[in-house]
Enzyme design. Structure first.
Site, PDB file in Angstrom:
ATOM      1  N   GLU A 155       0.762  -1.266  -0.147  1.00 21.15           N
ATOM      2  CA  GLU A 155       0.128   0.017  -0.046  1.00 21.15           C
ATOM      3  C   GLU A 155       0.869   1.129   0.032  1.00 21.15           C
ATOM      4  O   GLU A 155       1.824   1.193   0.715  1.00 21.15           O
ATOM      5  CB  GLU A 155      -0.986  -0.129   1.262  1.00 21.15           C
ATOM      6  CG  GLU A 155      -2.027   0.573   0.890  1.00 21.15           C
ATOM      7  CD  GLU A 155      -2.820  -0.229   0.110  1.00 21.15           C
ATOM      8  OE1 GLU A 155      -2.976   0.160  -1.145  1.00 21.15           O
ATOM      9  OE2 GLU A 155      -3.561  -1.346   0.339  1.00 21.15           O
ATOM     10  N   HIS A 156       0.358   2.198  -0.828  1.00 20.29           N
ATOM     11  CA  HIS A 156       1.172   3.636  -1.054  1.00 20.29           C
ATOM     12  C   HIS A 156       2.512   3.041  -1.369  1.00 20.29           C
ATOM     13  O   HIS A 156       3.451   3.795  -1.168  1.00 20.29           O
ATOM     14  CB  HIS A 156       1.235   4.255   0.180  1.00 20.29           C
ATOM     15  CG  HIS A 156      -0.082   4.956   0.638  1.00 20.29           C
ATOM     16  ND1 HIS A 156      -0.702   6.136  -0.085  1.00 20.29           N
ATOM     17  CD2 HIS A 156      -1.112   4.389   1.275  1.00 20.29           C
ATOM     18  CE1 HIS A 156      -1.799   6.437   0.359  1.00 20.29           C
ATOM     19  NE2 HIS A 156      -2.189   5.400   1.004  1.00 20.29           N
ATOM     20  N   GLY A 170     -17.770   4.709  -2.847  1.00 21.01           N
ATOM     21  CA  GLY A 170     -16.876   5.457  -1.745  1.00 21.01           C
ATOM     22  C   GLY A 170     -16.439   4.082  -0.750  1.00 21.01           C
ATOM     23  O   GLY A 170     -15.858   4.544   0.425  1.00 21.01           O
ATOM     24  N   SER A 171     -16.391   2.947  -1.125  1.00 17.49           N
ATOM     25  CA  SER A 171     -16.155   2.000  -0.189  1.00 17.49           C
ATOM     26  C   SER A 171     -14.800   1.650  -0.376  1.00 17.49           C
ATOM     27  O   SER A 171     -14.135   0.901   0.455  1.00 17.49           O
ATOM     28  CB  SER A 171     -16.768   0.559  -0.665  1.00 17.49           C
ATOM     29  OG  SER A 171     -16.382   0.279  -1.841  1.00 17.49           O
ATOM     30  N   GLY A 172     -14.036   2.387  -1.354  1.00 18.93           N
ATOM     31  CA  GLY A 172     -12.452   1.979  -1.234  1.00 18.93           C
ATOM     32  C   GLY A 172     -12.135   1.031  -2.228  1.00 18.93           C
ATOM     33  O   GLY A 172     -11.076   0.377  -2.098  1.00 18.93           O
ATOM     34  N   SER A 192     -14.143   4.401  -9.116  1.00 17.77           N
ATOM     35  CA  SER A 192     -13.843   5.459 -10.039  1.00 17.77           C
ATOM     36  C   SER A 192     -12.871   4.847 -11.069  1.00 17.77           C
ATOM     37  O   SER A 192     -13.366   5.100 -12.270  1.00 17.77           O
ATOM     38  CB  SER A 192     -13.128   6.877  -9.505  1.00 17.77           C
ATOM     39  OG  SER A 192     -12.078   6.271  -8.825  1.00 17.77           O
ATOM     40  N   ASP A 250      -4.492   0.787  -9.426  1.00 14.44           N
ATOM     41  CA  ASP A 250      -6.035   0.356  -9.348  1.00 14.44           C
ATOM     42  C   ASP A 250      -6.209   0.133 -10.757  1.00 14.44           C
ATOM     43  O   ASP A 250      -7.055  -0.818 -11.200  1.00 14.44           O
ATOM     44  CB  ASP A 250      -6.844   1.724  -8.947  1.00 14.44           C
ATOM     45  CG  ASP A 250      -6.473   2.028  -7.495  1.00 14.44           C
ATOM     46  OD1 ASP A 250      -5.998   0.981  -6.914  1.00 14.44           O
ATOM     47  OD2 ASP A 250      -6.987   3.161  -7.195  1.00 14.44           O
ATOM     48  N   TYR A 267      -4.056  12.490   0.241  1.00 13.36           N
ATOM     49  CA  TYR A 267      -3.209  11.562  -0.603  1.00 13.36           C
ATOM     50  C   TYR A 267      -2.033  12.279  -1.411  1.00 13.36           C
ATOM     51  O   TYR A 267      -1.015  11.689  -1.406  1.00 13.36           O
ATOM     52  CB  TYR A 267      -4.226  10.880  -1.592  1.00 13.36           C
ATOM     53  CG  TYR A 267      -3.591   9.842  -2.429  1.00 13.36           C
ATOM     54  CD1 TYR A 267      -3.649   8.524  -2.245  1.00 13.36           C
ATOM     55  CD2 TYR A 267      -3.117  10.166  -3.674  1.00 13.36           C
ATOM     56  CE1 TYR A 267      -2.842   7.757  -3.164  1.00 13.36           C
ATOM     57  CE2 TYR A 267      -2.377   9.359  -4.562  1.00 13.36           C
ATOM     58  CZ  TYR A 267      -2.481   8.064  -4.167  1.00 13.36           C
ATOM     59  OH  TYR A 267      -1.826   7.182  -4.877  1.00 13.36           O
TER      60      TYR A 267
HETATM   61  C1  GLA Z   1      -5.188   4.773  -4.149  1.00 10.37           C
HETATM   62  C2  GLA Z   1      -4.516   4.972  -5.450  1.00 10.37           C
HETATM   63  C3  GLA Z   1      -3.248   3.916  -5.943  1.00 10.37           C
HETATM   64  C4  GLA Z   1      -2.595   3.488  -4.546  1.00 10.37           C
HETATM   65  C5  GLA Z   1      -3.366   3.399  -3.295  1.00 10.37           C
HETATM   66  C6  GLA Z   1      -2.550   3.034  -2.141  1.00 10.37           C
HETATM   67  O1  GLA Z   1      -6.237   3.479  -4.462  1.00 10.37           O
HETATM   68  O2  GLA Z   1      -5.326   5.166  -6.533  1.00 10.37           O
HETATM   69  O3  GLA Z   1      -2.710   4.267  -6.964  1.00 10.37           O
HETATM   70  O4  GLA Z   1      -1.725   4.566  -4.362  1.00 10.37           O
HETATM   71  O5  GLA Z   1      -4.327   4.407  -3.208  1.00 10.37           O
HETATM   72  O6  GLA Z   1      -1.869   1.933  -2.261  1.00 10.37           O
END
Ligand code: GLA
Length: 387
Positions: free
Chosen positions: A33-34, A124-126, A130, A174, A224
């Site tokens: 992540e990130h 908006g659930s992550g 989008s 994503d 972000y």
């Molecule tokens: C969001 C961004 C991705 C990634 C994640 C964190 O989903 O769209 O590119 O950076 O956050 O891992």
């Protein structure tokens, strides 16, 4: 589903012509992540829930867009000649952004569309609703105009759209996982060069459960972008003493030896997350190859701790969900997933424990946070396609 949506399309826009249907999944990231905007590794998979697009090309340049998820907004009308971002355009910024991107990249989209959209991903659930809309739009454009482009191109175009049109400096994870997903596999992606491998997920006896915190992201996008620039600034400082082009090239040892060069202790922690998370992701994929799901789960847990303490993108909602999950029977691992600041968590657990897990974690969350979380037991599906 497809037939029902085509029926709806005809009711809305009339019958006749060449009506086509597309699907792009949502995604969940298992670990990494990130790291994607830091040249590191990620390990996401596509889901079987996602976005359906029903479309028919027009002879003029008009765009008519309708979403069953926002049916109260009615049909939104615009034109290919005036594609620009505005907050008030809501969800329609995503398909418009992709059309704008195709123009920018020299692909002529010179006829408009009537489009009906339906998303089975909770908003908006992550789970990247989008990016799912973006990739579905790109696959549609490629198909209608016969453009010669790979699914990787599609992912890159959609990322470009998100960055330049919607102003969110996201990485490639994503859009890539949504474009390239494969049933029952996760994707081990090196974001520094887009090399990737599919890794089969043998989930016999286990399930992936997503818990949505139902917390609105709020300042999420600006936070972000802030994290991203913290990493960029730190990289620039490290580059004065190290020959690296991204944080993903740093080993934990090299980071420990050079971290003093980063002038702000907060940013030292940000980089520590980026570096250790990248190492954990590589380790996790190795663990999975050896069939060691337990080790994989422990790495997921460590990932959450690092996102909580070093990267500071969790918050009480996600922490409550994860800590409650860790305490449940049969849980292999649990962590926040996606950008953070709200959104959702991902947990891997024994199939027999799923019902009790949902009941207990749901109860604890409601008690502590004051509103309900939502739970989704998900399956891993294929990437975006015509249906
Ligand atoms: C969001 C961004 C991705 C990634 C994640 C964190 O989903 O769209 O590119 O950076 O956050 O891992």
């Amino acid at each position: 589903m497809k037939e029902k949506l085509i029926q709806k399309f005809k009711e809305l826009y009339g019958d006749g012509g060449d009506i086509r249907a597309y699907f792009a999944p949502g995604r969940v990231n298992l670990i990494g992540e990130h790291t994607d905007y830091n040249g590191g590794h990620v390990f996401p998979c596509a889901l079987t829930i996602g976005t359906y697009v029903i479309a028919r090309k027009r002879e003029d340049k008009k765009l008519r867009l309708f979403s069953l998820n926002f049916s109260h907004l009615g049909i939104s009308e615009s034109s290919l000649e005036e594609l620009y971002f505005h907050k008030k355009f809501g969800w329609t910024n995503y398909p418009k952004g992709v059309m704008w991107t195709f123009h920018q990249k020299g692909y002529r989209v010179d006829e408009g569309f009537d489009i009906l959209l339906y998303g089975s991903i909770p908003n908006g659930s992550g789970l990247s609703s989008s990016a799912s809309v973006e990739v579905a739009t790109a696959v549609m454009l490629k198909d209608f105009f016969g453009f010669d482009m790979s699914m990787t191109d599609i992912a890159l175009f959609c990322q470009y759209s998100e960055n330049k049109f919607n102003g969110v400096n996201c990485g490639i994870m994503d859009q890539f996982s949504i474009a390239m997903g494969k049933k029952d596999n996760a994707i081990f992606l090196d974001t520094s060069n887009l090399n990737y491998q599919y890794a089969p997920l043998d989930m016999k006896g286990y399930r992936i459960v997503i818990c949505s915190s139902n917390k609105k992201r709020g300042l999420g996008d600006s936070k972000y972008n802030e994290r991203r620039s913290e990493c960029d600034r730190s990289l620039a400082e490290l580059q004065t003493v190290l020959d690296i082009s991204s944080l993903g090239e740093l080993t934990t040892e090299a980071f420990e030896e050079t971290k003093e060069i980063i002038s702000d202790p907060v940013r030292v922690r940000r980089v520590r997350h980026a570096v250790t998370e990248n190492q954990r992701t590589m380790q996790a994929v190795q663990a999975l190859k050896k069939g060691n799901l337990k080790e994989f789960g422990q790495l997921m847990n460590q990932s959450h701790i690092s996102l909580r303490d070093d990267y500071e993108v969790t918050g009480p909602e996600l922490d409550t969900l994860v800590e409650a999950a860790w305490a449940q029977k049969g849980v292999i691992g649990s962590r926040m997933t996606g950008a953070g600041f709200g959104g959702c968590t991902v947990s891997i657990l024994e199939e027999d424990c799923v019902d009790a897990f949902i009941r207990e974690v749901g109860r604890i969350y409601q008690e502590k946070i004051g509103y309900a979380a939502d739970f989704y037991v998900v399956d891993i599906g294929d990437g975006a396609r015509k249906i």
